[in-house]
Design a protein around this motif. Structure first.
Motif, PDB file in Angstrom:
ATOM      1  N   TYR A  94     -21.630  -2.140   5.037  1.00 55.57           N
ATOM      2  CA  TYR A  94     -21.625  -1.809   6.458  1.00 55.57           C
ATOM      3  C   TYR A  94     -22.667  -0.723   6.717  1.00 55.57           C
ATOM      4  O   TYR A  94     -22.821   0.197   5.915  1.00 55.57           O
ATOM      5  CB  TYR A  94     -20.250  -1.323   6.915  1.00 55.57           C
ATOM      6  N   THR A  95     -23.381  -0.846   7.818  1.00 52.68           N
ATOM      7  CA  THR A  95     -24.372   0.167   8.171  1.00 52.68           C
ATOM      8  C   THR A  95     -23.732   1.302   8.969  1.00 52.68           C
ATOM      9  O   THR A  95     -24.347   2.340   9.155  1.00 52.68           O
ATOM     10  CB  THR A  95     -25.528  -0.444   8.975  1.00 52.68           C
ATOM     11  N   GLY A  96     -22.529   1.073   9.436  1.00 49.28           N
ATOM     12  CA  GLY A  96     -21.762   2.078  10.173  1.00 49.28           C
ATOM     13  C   GLY A  96     -20.325   2.000   9.705  1.00 49.28           C
ATOM     14  O   GLY A  96     -20.049   1.724   8.540  1.00 49.28           O
ATOM     15  N   SER A  97     -19.426   2.173  10.634  1.00 51.85           N
ATOM     16  CA  SER A  97     -18.005   2.149  10.286  1.00 51.85           C
ATOM     17  C   SER A  97     -17.470   0.717  10.243  1.00 51.85           C
ATOM     18  O   SER A  97     -18.052  -0.207  10.833  1.00 51.85           O
ATOM     19  CB  SER A  97     -17.202   2.950  11.321  1.00 51.85           C
ATOM     20  N   GLU A  98     -16.354   0.571   9.559  1.00 54.46           N
ATOM     21  CA  GLU A  98     -15.665  -0.719   9.527  1.00 54.46           C
ATOM     22  C   GLU A  98     -15.218  -1.101  10.942  1.00 54.46           C
ATOM     23  O   GLU A  98     -15.221  -2.279  11.308  1.00 54.46           O
ATOM     24  CB  GLU A  98     -14.477  -0.623   8.573  1.00 54.46           C
ATOM     25  N   SER A 127     -11.998  -1.578   1.333  1.00 47.45           N
ATOM     26  CA  SER A 127     -12.690  -2.551   2.180  1.00 47.45           C
ATOM     27  C   SER A 127     -13.749  -1.910   3.064  1.00 47.45           C
ATOM     28  O   SER A 127     -14.681  -2.590   3.497  1.00 47.45           O
ATOM     29  CB  SER A 127     -11.688  -3.315   3.039  1.00 47.45           C
ATOM     30  N   ALA A 128     -13.649  -0.630   3.328  1.00 53.70           N
ATOM     31  CA  ALA A 128     -14.616   0.038   4.198  1.00 53.70           C
ATOM     32  C   ALA A 128     -16.022   0.023   3.623  1.00 53.70           C
ATOM     33  O   ALA A 128     -16.987   0.300   4.328  1.00 53.70           O
ATOM     34  CB  ALA A 128     -14.175   1.475   4.455  1.00 53.70           C
ATOM     35  N   GLN A 129     -16.163  -0.323   2.354  1.00 52.18           N
ATOM     36  CA  GLN A 129     -17.494  -0.364   1.748  1.00 52.18           C
ATOM     37  C   GLN A 129     -18.230  -1.652   2.079  1.00 52.18           C
ATOM     38  O   GLN A 129     -19.445  -1.690   2.057  1.00 52.18           O
ATOM     39  CB  GLN A 129     -17.396  -0.218   0.231  1.00 52.18           C
ATOM     40  N   GLY A 130     -17.529  -2.756   2.341  1.00 51.48           N
ATOM     41  CA  GLY A 130     -18.178  -4.027   2.656  1.00 51.48           C
ATOM     42  C   GLY A 130     -17.560  -5.177   1.911  1.00 51.48           C
ATOM     43  O   GLY A 130     -16.346  -5.303   1.829  1.00 51.48           O
ATOM     44  N   GLY A 131     -18.422  -6.033   1.316  1.00 49.16           N
ATOM     45  CA  GLY A 131     -17.910  -7.207   0.628  1.00 49.16           C
ATOM     46  C   GLY A 131     -18.917  -7.727  -0.378  1.00 49.16           C
ATOM     47  O   GLY A 131     -20.024  -7.200  -0.522  1.00 49.16           O
ATOM     48  N   LEU A 132     -18.521  -8.795  -1.061  1.00 47.77           N
ATOM     49  CA  LEU A 132     -19.367  -9.394  -2.082  1.00 47.77           C
ATOM     50  C   LEU A 132     -19.231 -10.906  -2.006  1.00 47.77           C
ATOM     51  O   LEU A 132     -18.138 -11.430  -1.787  1.00 47.77           O
ATOM     52  CB  LEU A 132     -18.949  -8.917  -3.477  1.00 47.77           C
ATOM     53  N   ILE A 133     -20.355 -11.589  -2.190  1.00 47.36           N
ATOM     54  CA  ILE A 133     -20.393 -13.051  -2.211  1.00 47.36           C
ATOM     55  C   ILE A 133     -21.119 -13.477  -3.477  1.00 47.36           C
ATOM     56  O   ILE A 133     -22.125 -12.873  -3.845  1.00 47.36           O
ATOM     57  CB  ILE A 133     -21.153 -13.602  -0.988  1.00 47.36           C
ATOM     58  N   ILE A 134     -20.615 -14.508  -4.127  1.00 49.12           N
ATOM     59  CA  ILE A 134     -21.339 -15.141  -5.227  1.00 49.12           C
ATOM     60  C   ILE A 134     -21.779 -16.500  -4.709  1.00 49.12           C
ATOM     61  O   ILE A 134     -20.957 -17.322  -4.311  1.00 49.12           O
ATOM     62  CB  ILE A 134     -20.477 -15.290  -6.487  1.00 49.12           C
ATOM     63  N   ARG A 144     -27.083  -9.900  11.822  1.00 54.40           N
ATOM     64  CA  ARG A 144     -27.747 -10.167  13.110  1.00 54.40           C
ATOM     65  C   ARG A 144     -27.400  -9.125  14.171  1.00 54.40           C
ATOM     66  O   ARG A 144     -28.223  -8.819  15.039  1.00 54.40           O
ATOM     67  CB  ARG A 144     -27.388 -11.562  13.615  1.00 54.40           C
ATOM     68  N   THR A 145     -26.188  -8.570  14.121  1.00 53.24           N
ATOM     69  CA  THR A 145     -25.781  -7.570  15.116  1.00 53.24           C
ATOM     70  C   THR A 145     -26.035  -6.142  14.638  1.00 53.24           C
ATOM     71  O   THR A 145     -25.742  -5.193  15.365  1.00 53.24           O
ATOM     72  CB  THR A 145     -24.283  -7.733  15.469  1.00 53.24           C
ATOM     73  N   GLY A 146     -26.553  -5.988  13.412  1.00 53.41           N
ATOM     74  CA  GLY A 146     -26.918  -4.664  12.919  1.00 53.41           C
ATOM     75  C   GLY A 146     -25.796  -3.839  12.341  1.00 53.41           C
ATOM     76  O   GLY A 146     -25.974  -2.646  12.091  1.00 53.41           O
ATOM     77  N   VAL A 147     -24.630  -4.444  12.101  1.00 56.15           N
ATOM     78  CA  VAL A 147     -23.512  -3.668  11.542  1.00 56.15           C
ATOM     79  C   VAL A 147     -23.384  -3.825  10.031  1.00 56.15           C
ATOM     80  O   VAL A 147     -22.513  -3.215   9.411  1.00 56.15           O
ATOM     81  CB  VAL A 147     -22.163  -4.006  12.232  1.00 56.15           C
ATOM     82  N   GLY A 148     -24.264  -4.640   9.427  1.00 60.75           N
ATOM     83  CA  GLY A 148     -24.220  -4.832   7.980  1.00 60.75           C
ATOM     84  C   GLY A 148     -25.585  -5.185   7.429  1.00 60.75           C
ATOM     85  O   GLY A 148     -26.492  -5.575   8.173  1.00 60.75           O
TER      86      GLY A 148
END
Length: 101
Positions: free
Chosen positions: A9-13, A45-52, A72-76
């Motif tokens: 995340y570029t900001g808050s969750e 979860s506030a850190q983000g996520g992971l995809i394989i 696309r919306t700039g939040v990640g």
């Protein structure tokens, strides 16, 4: 070839919350296509996520990451690590075949 897509995340969750539904649709679409093998939130979860992801080249993995509504919306944003598996559990053999899942 596998790609580890680490979402941060570029900001808050809370700032990402309005885009969760579209992000889940994005995940569902790529899981259904067989490109995403695993996806989930990091802990905490506030850190983000992971995809394989598998079955695509690096450029395609980058394009897919750029299409995520969070990006696309700039939040990640994503960090992508590409690996060529040298060893894997036998149960994963079909997923890691050169022509993918």
């Amino acid at each position: 070839m596998l790609h580890l897509l680490r979402l941060e995340y570029t900001g808050s969750e809370e700032a990402a919350a309005p885009h969760v539904r579209d992000h889940v649709a994005f995940l569902d679409r790529h899981h259904a296509a067989g490109t995403f093998l695993v996806s989930g939130q990091t802990v905490p979860s506030a850190q983000g996520g992971l995809i394989i992801a598998a079955g695509v080249d690096r450029a395609t993995a980058e394009r897919i990451a750029a299409e995520d509504p969070f990006v696309r919306t700039g939040v990640g944003r994503y960090t992508i690590t590409t690996i060529v598996p040298g060893r894997a559990h036998a149960a994963l053999a079909g997923l890691l075949a050169p022509d993918g899942p």
